[in-house]
Design a protein around this motif. Sequence first.
Motif, PDB file in Angstrom:
ATOM      1  N   ARG A 117       0.814  -1.119  -0.078  1.00  0.00           N
ATOM      2  CA  ARG A 117      -0.234  -0.131  -0.089  1.00  0.00           C
ATOM      3  C   ARG A 117       0.807   1.203   0.143  1.00  0.00           C
ATOM      4  NH1 ARG A 117      -2.812   0.398   5.022  1.00  0.00           N
ATOM      5  NH2 ARG A 117      -1.289   1.924   5.572  1.00  0.00           N
ATOM      6  N   ASN A 118       2.228   1.160   0.653  1.00  0.00           N
ATOM      7  CA  ASN A 118       2.942   2.472   0.750  1.00  0.00           C
ATOM      8  C   ASN A 118       3.892   2.423  -0.527  1.00  0.00           C
ATOM      9  OD1 ASN A 118       1.815   2.745   3.318  1.00  0.00           O
ATOM     10  ND2 ASN A 118       3.446   1.898   4.312  1.00  0.00           N
ATOM     11  N   ASN A 119       3.618   1.816  -1.331  1.00  0.00           N
ATOM     12  CA  ASN A 119       4.189   1.610  -2.621  1.00  0.00           C
ATOM     13  C   ASN A 119       5.739   1.387  -2.398  1.00  0.00           C
ATOM     14  OD1 ASN A 119       1.995   2.075  -4.455  1.00  0.00           O
ATOM     15  ND2 ASN A 119       2.248   4.231  -4.057  1.00  0.00           N
ATOM     16  N   SER A 120       6.122   0.466  -1.445  1.00  0.00           N
ATOM     17  CA  SER A 120       7.569   0.258  -1.190  1.00  0.00           C
ATOM     18  C   SER A 120       7.818  -0.679  -2.243  1.00  0.00           C
ATOM     19  CB  SER A 120       7.498  -0.400   0.283  1.00  0.00           C
ATOM     20  OG  SER A 120       7.129   0.485   1.249  1.00  0.00           O
ATOM     21  N   ASP A 121       9.183  -0.357  -2.773  1.00  0.00           N
ATOM     22  CA  ASP A 121       9.970  -1.225  -3.648  1.00  0.00           C
ATOM     23  C   ASP A 121      10.898  -2.118  -2.963  1.00  0.00           C
ATOM     24  OD1 ASP A 121      10.727  -2.186  -6.038  1.00  0.00           O
ATOM     25  OD2 ASP A 121      12.298  -0.756  -6.390  1.00  0.00           O
ATOM     26  N   LEU A 122      10.327  -3.288  -2.350  1.00  0.00           N
ATOM     27  CA  LEU A 122      10.909  -4.175  -1.597  1.00  0.00           C
ATOM     28  C   LEU A 122      10.963  -5.440  -2.165  1.00  0.00           C
ATOM     29  CD1 LEU A 122       9.371  -3.206   1.909  1.00  0.00           C
ATOM     30  CD2 LEU A 122      11.590  -2.540   0.998  1.00  0.00           C
ATOM     31  N   LYS A 123      12.034  -6.274  -1.802  1.00  0.00           N
ATOM     32  CA  LYS A 123      12.153  -7.709  -2.363  1.00  0.00           C
ATOM     33  C   LYS A 123      11.371  -8.482  -1.213  1.00  0.00           C
ATOM     34  CE  LYS A 123      16.416  -7.804  -4.836  1.00  0.00           C
ATOM     35  NZ  LYS A 123      17.851  -8.818  -4.890  1.00  0.00           N
ATOM     36  N   CYS A 124      10.547  -9.418  -1.671  1.00  0.00           N
ATOM     37  CA  CYS A 124      10.126 -10.279  -0.766  1.00  0.00           C
ATOM     38  C   CYS A 124      11.407 -11.232  -0.060  1.00  0.00           C
ATOM     39  CB  CYS A 124       9.095 -11.178  -1.562  1.00  0.00           C
ATOM     40  SG  CYS A 124       8.208 -12.499  -0.364  1.00  0.00           S
ATOM     41  N   ALA A 125      11.353 -11.315   1.162  1.00  0.00           N
ATOM     42  CA  ALA A 125      12.158 -12.149   1.874  1.00  0.00           C
ATOM     43  C   ALA A 125      11.771 -13.510   1.966  1.00  0.00           C
ATOM     44  CB  ALA A 125      12.485 -11.510   3.269  1.00  0.00           C
ATOM     45  N   CYS A 126      10.502 -13.963   1.338  1.00  0.00           N
ATOM     46  CA  CYS A 126       9.982 -15.234   1.764  1.00  0.00           C
ATOM     47  C   CYS A 126      10.784 -16.246   1.014  1.00  0.00           C
ATOM     48  CB  CYS A 126       8.425 -15.300   1.027  1.00  0.00           C
ATOM     49  SG  CYS A 126       8.503 -14.871  -0.791  1.00  0.00           S
ATOM     50  N   MET A 127      11.572 -15.968  -0.004  1.00  0.00           N
ATOM     51  CA  MET A 127      12.180 -17.018  -0.563  1.00  0.00           C
ATOM     52  C   MET A 127      13.814 -16.947  -0.323  1.00  0.00           C
ATOM     53  SD  MET A 127      10.085 -17.865  -4.059  1.00  0.00           S
ATOM     54  CE  MET A 127      11.338 -19.080  -4.505  1.00  0.00           C
ATOM     55  N   GLY A 128      14.042 -15.931   0.903  1.00  0.00           N
ATOM     56  CA  GLY A 128      15.411 -15.734   1.228  1.00  0.00           C
ATOM     57  C   GLY A 128      16.045 -14.796   0.191  1.00  0.00           C
ATOM     58  N   THR A 129      17.226 -14.681   0.337  1.00  0.00           N
ATOM     59  CA  THR A 129      17.884 -13.612  -0.666  1.00  0.00           C
ATOM     60  C   THR A 129      18.719 -14.226  -1.947  1.00  0.00           C
ATOM     61  OG1 THR A 129      20.009 -14.134   0.403  1.00  0.00           O
ATOM     62  CG2 THR A 129      18.623 -12.363   1.428  1.00  0.00           C
ATOM     63  N   LYS A 130      18.704 -15.260  -1.831  1.00  0.00           N
ATOM     64  CA  LYS A 130      19.216 -16.077  -3.201  1.00  0.00           C
ATOM     65  C   LYS A 130      18.221 -15.831  -4.478  1.00  0.00           C
ATOM     66  CE  LYS A 130      22.695 -17.308  -0.950  1.00  0.00           C
ATOM     67  NZ  LYS A 130      23.941 -16.553  -0.605  1.00  0.00           N
ATOM     68  N   LEU A 131      17.113 -15.727  -4.215  1.00  0.00           N
ATOM     69  CA  LEU A 131      15.985 -15.700  -5.334  1.00  0.00           C
ATOM     70  C   LEU A 131      15.519 -14.030  -5.460  1.00  0.00           C
ATOM     71  CD1 LEU A 131      14.382 -19.126  -4.850  1.00  0.00           C
ATOM     72  CD2 LEU A 131      16.279 -18.458  -6.626  1.00  0.00           C
ATOM     73  N   ASP A 132      15.423 -13.527  -6.489  1.00  0.00           N
ATOM     74  CA  ASP A 132      14.771 -12.285  -6.612  1.00  0.00           C
ATOM     75  C   ASP A 132      13.508 -12.298  -6.941  1.00  0.00           C
ATOM     76  OD1 ASP A 132      14.902  -9.514  -6.687  1.00  0.00           O
ATOM     77  OD2 ASP A 132      15.475  -9.623  -8.821  1.00  0.00           O
ATOM     78  N   LEU A 133      12.595 -11.810  -5.990  1.00  0.00           N
ATOM     79  CA  LEU A 133      11.072 -11.921  -6.049  1.00  0.00           C
ATOM     80  C   LEU A 133      10.670 -10.585  -5.490  1.00  0.00           C
ATOM     81  CD1 LEU A 133       8.786 -13.783  -6.946  1.00  0.00           C
ATOM     82  CD2 LEU A 133       8.602 -14.680  -4.512  1.00  0.00           C
ATOM     83  N   PRO A 134      10.210  -9.806  -6.071  1.00  0.00           N
ATOM     84  CA  PRO A 134       9.396  -8.673  -5.538  1.00  0.00           C
ATOM     85  C   PRO A 134       8.375  -8.954  -4.489  1.00  0.00           C
ATOM     86  CG  PRO A 134       8.702  -8.991  -7.589  1.00  0.00           C
ATOM     87  CD  PRO A 134       9.375  -9.908  -7.434  1.00  0.00           C
TER      88      PRO A 134
END
Length: 158
Positions: A117-134
């Motif tokens: 909602r805050n339009n944060s351009d963050l990576k999803c940590a759900c799959m750790g840092t090895k995979l790039d998922l917004p």
Amino acid sequence: MKRYWPLVAIILVSFCVALVLLHANNDKKVMTVMVNFSGMFFLFLATLKFWDLKGFSEGFRKYDLLAKRNTAYSYIYPFLEFSIALCYLGQFIVPFVAIFTAILTFFGLIGVLQAIRNNSDLKCACMGTKLDLPLSVVSVVENVGMGVMAVFIAIAFF
């Protein structure tokens, strides 16, 4: 779509393993598929987080409400997922684990929704840092899906 392929692969592999376990145990219950799928899914996610626990913690603290306030929680979270996975796959206190899973995922959903909602351009940590998922609608669907499945599992056991 290429960014999301690792998540799709985890979902497909988790589902295939759930079906194999169903057959191996000569079980015909749909609920068993859900429990085994959840167990495998959480096992994969926890494993991905373990590869870079510090990186996961840093990313998770950017949007999870409790992790923002308590750094220790961001380090404990993958171990919670791993414990959930073991309990599901071992058929150990499944209804209580399902309730805990529902609380965990729906609480996590609040932070994800706020960040989106805050339009944060963050990576999803759900799959750790090895995979790039917004952090995106996919993160919302993942949390809602696992939470709803946990609710169904809990209801079926009570």
